[in-house]
Scaffold this motif. Structure first.
Motif, PDB file in Angstrom:
ATOM      1  N   THR A   2       0.992  -1.172  -0.049  1.00  0.00           N
ATOM      2  CA  THR A   2      -0.153   0.007  -0.013  1.00  0.00           C
ATOM      3  C   THR A   2       0.983   1.330   0.133  1.00  0.00           C
ATOM      4  OG1 THR A   2      -1.476  -1.152   1.232  1.00  0.00           O
ATOM      5  CG2 THR A   2      -1.928   1.239   1.333  1.00  0.00           C
ATOM      6  N   ASP A   3       0.584   2.059  -1.138  1.00  0.00           N
ATOM      7  CA  ASP A   3       1.064   3.473  -1.070  1.00  0.00           C
ATOM      8  C   ASP A   3       0.002   4.628  -0.841  1.00  0.00           C
ATOM      9  OD1 ASP A   3       3.828   2.891  -1.595  1.00  0.00           O
ATOM     10  OD2 ASP A   3       3.324   2.788  -3.809  1.00  0.00           O
ATOM     11  N   PHE A   4       0.086   4.774   0.497  1.00  0.00           N
ATOM     12  CA  PHE A   4      -1.192   5.633   1.048  1.00  0.00           C
ATOM     13  C   PHE A   4      -1.250   6.846   0.563  1.00  0.00           C
ATOM     14  CE2 PHE A   4      -0.631   2.215   4.102  1.00  0.00           C
ATOM     15  CZ  PHE A   4      -1.633   2.075   4.694  1.00  0.00           C
ATOM     16  N   LEU A   5      -2.521   7.489   0.392  1.00  0.00           N
ATOM     17  CA  LEU A   5      -2.948   8.608   0.309  1.00  0.00           C
ATOM     18  C   LEU A   5      -2.819   9.461   1.451  1.00  0.00           C
ATOM     19  CD1 LEU A   5      -6.292   8.345  -1.899  1.00  0.00           C
ATOM     20  CD2 LEU A   5      -3.783   8.526  -2.838  1.00  0.00           C
ATOM     21  N   GLN A   6      -2.286  10.706   1.482  1.00  0.00           N
ATOM     22  CA  GLN A   6      -2.271  11.483   2.714  1.00  0.00           C
ATOM     23  C   GLN A   6      -3.451  12.787   2.620  1.00  0.00           C
ATOM     24  OE1 GLN A   6       1.531  13.332   3.931  1.00  0.00           O
ATOM     25  NE2 GLN A   6       0.587  14.847   4.765  1.00  0.00           N
ATOM     26  N   ILE A   7      -4.087  12.793   3.492  1.00  0.00           N
ATOM     27  CA  ILE A   7      -5.138  13.968   3.518  1.00  0.00           C
ATOM     28  C   ILE A   7      -5.382  14.573   4.893  1.00  0.00           C
ATOM     29  CG2 ILE A   7      -6.603  12.251   1.972  1.00  0.00           C
ATOM     30  CD1 ILE A   7      -8.534  11.604   4.221  1.00  0.00           C
ATOM     31  N   ASP A   8      -5.715  16.000   4.545  1.00  0.00           N
ATOM     32  CA  ASP A   8      -6.012  16.570   5.859  1.00  0.00           C
ATOM     33  C   ASP A   8      -7.133  16.814   6.490  1.00  0.00           C
ATOM     34  OD1 ASP A   8      -6.902  18.622   3.795  1.00  0.00           O
ATOM     35  OD2 ASP A   8      -5.464  20.260   4.621  1.00  0.00           O
ATOM     36  N   ALA A   9      -8.110  16.112   5.794  1.00  0.00           N
ATOM     37  CA  ALA A   9      -9.665  16.022   6.282  1.00  0.00           C
ATOM     38  C   ALA A   9      -9.406  15.301   7.630  1.00  0.00           C
ATOM     39  CB  ALA A   9     -10.469  15.294   5.273  1.00  0.00           C
ATOM     40  N   SER A  10     -10.137  15.937   8.844  1.00  0.00           N
ATOM     41  CA  SER A  10      -9.962  15.488  10.121  1.00  0.00           C
ATOM     42  C   SER A  10     -10.456  13.958  10.057  1.00  0.00           C
ATOM     43  CB  SER A  10     -10.701  16.474  10.975  1.00  0.00           C
ATOM     44  OG  SER A  10     -10.606  15.977  12.183  1.00  0.00           O
ATOM     45  N   ILE A  11      -9.664  13.044  10.508  1.00  0.00           N
ATOM     46  CA  ILE A  11      -9.963  11.877  10.936  1.00  0.00           C
ATOM     47  C   ILE A  11      -9.383  11.232  12.316  1.00  0.00           C
ATOM     48  CG2 ILE A  11     -10.365  10.902   8.554  1.00  0.00           C
ATOM     49  CD1 ILE A  11      -7.551   9.668   8.570  1.00  0.00           C
ATOM     50  N   ASN A  12     -10.460  10.543  12.970  1.00  0.00           N
ATOM     51  CA  ASN A  12      -9.812  10.330  14.478  1.00  0.00           C
ATOM     52  C   ASN A  12     -10.431   8.537  14.694  1.00  0.00           C
ATOM     53  OD1 ASN A  12      -8.940  12.945  15.869  1.00  0.00           O
ATOM     54  ND2 ASN A  12     -10.740  13.648  14.864  1.00  0.00           N
ATOM     55  N   ARG A  13     -10.071   8.494  15.856  1.00  0.00           N
ATOM     56  CA  ARG A  13     -10.320   7.008  16.398  1.00  0.00           C
ATOM     57  C   ARG A  13     -11.930   6.968  15.948  1.00  0.00           C
ATOM     58  NH1 ARG A  13      -6.754   4.717  19.538  1.00  0.00           N
ATOM     59  NH2 ARG A  13      -5.201   5.780  20.761  1.00  0.00           N
ATOM     60  N   GLY A  14     -12.104   5.703  15.363  1.00  0.00           N
ATOM     61  CA  GLY A  14     -13.673   5.392  14.823  1.00  0.00           C
ATOM     62  C   GLY A  14     -13.712   5.977  13.458  1.00  0.00           C
ATOM     63  N   ASN A  15     -12.716   6.528  12.830  1.00  0.00           N
ATOM     64  CA  ASN A  15     -13.062   7.059  11.384  1.00  0.00           C
ATOM     65  C   ASN A  15     -12.447   5.608  10.463  1.00  0.00           C
ATOM     66  OD1 ASN A  15     -12.618  10.192  12.142  1.00  0.00           O
ATOM     67  ND2 ASN A  15     -13.912   9.401  10.358  1.00  0.00           N
ATOM     68  N   SER A  16     -11.799   4.907  11.107  1.00  0.00           N
ATOM     69  CA  SER A  16     -11.065   3.440  10.565  1.00  0.00           C
ATOM     70  C   SER A  16     -12.298   2.787   9.663  1.00  0.00           C
ATOM     71  CB  SER A  16     -10.292   2.677  11.477  1.00  0.00           C
ATOM     72  OG  SER A  16      -9.398   3.163  12.143  1.00  0.00           O
ATOM     73  N   GLY A  17     -11.864   2.457   8.315  1.00  0.00           N
ATOM     74  CA  GLY A  17     -12.733   1.683   7.485  1.00  0.00           C
ATOM     75  C   GLY A  17     -13.594   2.569   6.729  1.00  0.00           C
ATOM     76  N   GLY A  18     -14.007   4.086   7.003  1.00  0.00           N
ATOM     77  CA  GLY A  18     -14.652   4.968   6.352  1.00  0.00           C
ATOM     78  C   GLY A  18     -14.058   5.033   5.142  1.00  0.00           C
ATOM     79  N   PRO A  19     -15.007   5.787   4.213  1.00  0.00           N
ATOM     80  CA  PRO A  19     -14.719   6.471   2.887  1.00  0.00           C
ATOM     81  C   PRO A  19     -14.047   7.877   2.809  1.00  0.00           C
ATOM     82  CG  PRO A  19     -17.042   6.647   2.977  1.00  0.00           C
ATOM     83  CD  PRO A  19     -16.289   6.102   4.495  1.00  0.00           C
ATOM     84  N   SER A  20     -13.339   8.102   2.138  1.00  0.00           N
ATOM     85  CA  SER A  20     -13.046   9.433   1.422  1.00  0.00           C
ATOM     86  C   SER A  20     -13.596   9.808   0.170  1.00  0.00           C
ATOM     87  CB  SER A  20     -11.608   9.818   1.579  1.00  0.00           C
ATOM     88  OG  SER A  20     -11.131  10.083   2.940  1.00  0.00           O
ATOM     89  N   PHE A  21     -14.445  10.634  -0.366  1.00  0.00           N
ATOM     90  CA  PHE A  21     -14.977  10.929  -1.343  1.00  0.00           C
ATOM     91  C   PHE A  21     -14.414  12.072  -2.280  1.00  0.00           C
ATOM     92  CE2 PHE A  21     -18.122   9.272   0.974  1.00  0.00           C
ATOM     93  CZ  PHE A  21     -18.809   8.326   0.314  1.00  0.00           C
ATOM     94  N   ASP A  22     -14.323  12.046  -3.499  1.00  0.00           N
ATOM     95  CA  ASP A  22     -13.937  13.117  -4.459  1.00  0.00           C
ATOM     96  C   ASP A  22     -15.464  13.881  -4.708  1.00  0.00           C
ATOM     97  OD1 ASP A  22     -15.572  11.701  -6.275  1.00  0.00           O
ATOM     98  OD2 ASP A  22     -13.666  11.339  -7.815  1.00  0.00           O
ATOM     99  N   LEU A  23     -15.331  14.942  -5.334  1.00  0.00           N
ATOM    100  CA  LEU A  23     -16.394  15.746  -5.427  1.00  0.00           C
ATOM    101  C   LEU A  23     -17.521  15.096  -6.360  1.00  0.00           C
ATOM    102  CD1 LEU A  23     -15.069  19.284  -5.832  1.00  0.00           C
ATOM    103  CD2 LEU A  23     -15.716  18.323  -3.737  1.00  0.00           C
ATOM    104  N   ASN A  24     -17.339  13.968  -7.096  1.00  0.00           N
ATOM    105  CA  ASN A  24     -18.250  13.504  -7.791  1.00  0.00           C
ATOM    106  C   ASN A  24     -19.014  12.273  -6.996  1.00  0.00           C
ATOM    107  OD1 ASN A  24     -17.868  14.908 -10.171  1.00  0.00           O
ATOM    108  ND2 ASN A  24     -15.819  13.732 -10.601  1.00  0.00           N
ATOM    109  N   GLY A  25     -18.388  12.330  -5.918  1.00  0.00           N
ATOM    110  CA  GLY A  25     -19.009  11.177  -5.034  1.00  0.00           C
ATOM    111  C   GLY A  25     -18.672   9.742  -4.953  1.00  0.00           C
ATOM    112  N   ASN A  26     -17.581   9.765  -5.587  1.00  0.00           N
ATOM    113  CA  ASN A  26     -16.692   8.414  -5.758  1.00  0.00           C
ATOM    114  C   ASN A  26     -15.813   8.092  -4.594  1.00  0.00           C
ATOM    115  OD1 ASN A  26     -17.914   7.694  -8.455  1.00  0.00           O
ATOM    116  ND2 ASN A  26     -16.279   9.294  -9.389  1.00  0.00           N
TER     117      ASN A  26
END
Length: 343
Positions: free
Chosen positions: A225-249
Motif C-alpha cells: 500500500t502506497d497511502f494517500l495523505q489527506i488533511d480532512a480530520s479523521i480520528n479514532r472510529g474513522n477507520s474503514g470509512g470512505p473519502s470521496f471526491d467531488l463526484n461522490g466516488n
C-alpha cells in the motif's frame, strides 16, 4: 484508528529547524526575478462548491458505523510489571502480586475478556456488502452495522486481508441497500478536495473536508500500500470509512493517522481506491486474497544507474537479488536487470 508517534528528538529538531528558518533574513537581491521573468500566477479556479451539503446528502446513506464485540487476551503479570512499579510498597500489594502469580501458574491457558470497539464502513453493493478495515473487525465475535436511518443490523465477516488492512462484511438481513462506487485516486491531484465520512469517537454521521496533501506515502504498514495523505480530520472510529471526491466516488479508505497527541493533527492516511477495489472484489469472490510470488528484491533505479546503463531516464526498478529456485530465477531474471514494466 492506528497512530504513528514521533520521537522527542524529532520534535525538537523540527521546532528548532522551523525557528532557524523563521529567523533567516532573505535578501531581495538574491530572490529578485531575472529581467523579463514573470512571477507565477493563475486565475482563481471556478466551479468550486460553496457547500458540500448536496454531495454529503447523496452519499451518506451508504456510510455505516461498525460496532464490534471481540475476545482479547488479558495481559499477563510479566507484561504489566512496568505499570505495577508505581504501586510498590503499598499495603497488601505484594500479597496481590503473589496471588495473581499463583493464579497464572494454576491456569496456564490465556485468560480472555470481552472488548468493544467502533469503526466505520461503507456499502459497495445493493445486496449489503460493506468495506471496512481489518483492524476494526479483528478477533470479532459479533459485528453490527448502524445505518443512517438508525437501524442496527447484524453483519457477517466475508473475509479479510491483513496485509492491506481491509475487510469485507455482509449485512445478514436481506434487502436493497444504498451503495457507493470506487473511483480512481490517480485522477486526483495534490490540492484537490476530499470529503471524509465516518464514526469518530462513536459520533456517527460525521463529515469533514480537506485536500489531498500527498500520495504514494509509505508509512511502514505493509508492502502493498502506497497511502494517500489527506488533511480532512479523521480520528479514532474513522477507520474503514470512505473519502470521496467531488463526484461522490470513493477515492480512499481511511485507515491511519500520524499523531503525537492521539487526536487529529491534519495528517491522515487512506488506502487508494483502486487497491481497495481490487482487494475487496477478491475477498467477495474467494473469501481471501491470493498473491503471486516472483522471488526478487528490487530497489529504485537512480539517475546514475540509468546513465550507466545508457537509459534516457530513471523510470523503473533494478533487481538487487534473485531468490534461488524462485519463479524469477526459472524465468531467467538476473541480478542487475532493470524492470521497466509488468505485464
Amino acid at each position: 484508528m492506528k497512530k504513528f508517534g514521533i520521537s522527542r528528538q524529532a520534535l525538537v529538531a523540527a521546532v528548532f529547524g522551523a525557528a532557524a528558518v523563521g529567523t533567516l533574513v532573505l535578501s531581495p537581491k538574491i530572490f529578485s526575478p531575472e529581467a523579463g521573468a514573470q512571477p507565477i500566477a493563475i486565475e482563481a479556479p471556478g466551479g468550486a462548491p460553496l457547500s458540500f451539503a448536496d454531495l454529503i446528502e447523496r452519499v451518506e446513506p451508504a456510510v455505516v458505523s461498525v460496532n464490534v464485540v471481540s475476545e482479547r487476551e488479558v495481559g499477563k503479570l510479566a507484561d504489566m510489571e512496568q505499570f505495577f512499579e508505581q504501586f510498590r510498597g503499598m499495603p497488601g500489594f505484594d500479597e496481590f502480586l503473589q496471588n495473581r502469580k499463583q493464579q497464572e501458574e494454576d491456569n496456564p491457558e490465556p485468560e480472555t475478556q470481552e472488548a468493544r470497539s467502533l469503526g466505520s464502513g461503507f456499502l459497495i453493493s445493493k445486496d449489503g456488502y460493506v468495506v471496512t478495515n481489518n483492524h476494526v473487525v479483528e478477533n470479532a465475535t459479533e459485528i453490527k452495522v448502524t445505518l443512517k436511518d438508525g437501524r442496527e443490523l447484524d453483519a457477517e465477516l466475508v473475509g479479510t486481508d491483513p496485509q492491506t488492512d481491509l475487510a469485507v462484511l455482509r449485512i445478514k438481513e436481506k434487502g436493497t441497500y444504498p451503495y457507493v462506487r470506487f473511483g480512481n485516486s490517480h485522477d486526483l491531484r495534490k490540492g484537490d478536495w476530499v470529503i471524509a465520512l465516518g464514526n469518530p469517537f462513536g459520533l456517527g454521521g460525521t463529515a469533514t473536508a480537506g485536500i489531498l496533501s500527498a500520495d504514494g506515502r509509505d508509512i511502514g504498514a505493509g508492502p502493498y500500500t502506497d497511502f494517500l495523505q489527506i488533511d480532512a480530520s479523521i480520528n479514532r472510529g474513522n477507520s474503514g470509512g470512505p473519502s470521496f471526491d467531488l463526484n461522490g466516488n470513493v477515492v480512499g479508505v481511511n485507515t491511519a493517522i500520524f499523531s503525537p497527541t492521539g487526536g487529529s493533527v491534519g495528517i491522515g492516511f487512506a488506502i487508494p481506491a483502486e487497491l481497495a477495489n481490487e482487494v475487496t472484489q477478491a475477498i467477495i469472490k474467494d473469501g481471501r486474497v491470493s498473491r503471486g510470488w516472483l522471488g526478487v528484491a528490487i530497489q529504485d533505479l537512480t539517475a546514475d544507474m540509468a546513465e550507466a546503463q545508457g537509459l534516457k531516464d530513471n523510470e523503473g526498478a533494478i533487481i538487487a537479488d534473485v531468490t534461488n529456485g524462485s519463479p524469477a530465477e526459472k524465468g531467467g531474471l538476473e541480478r542487475g536487470d532493470i524492470i521497466l514494466s509488468v505485464n
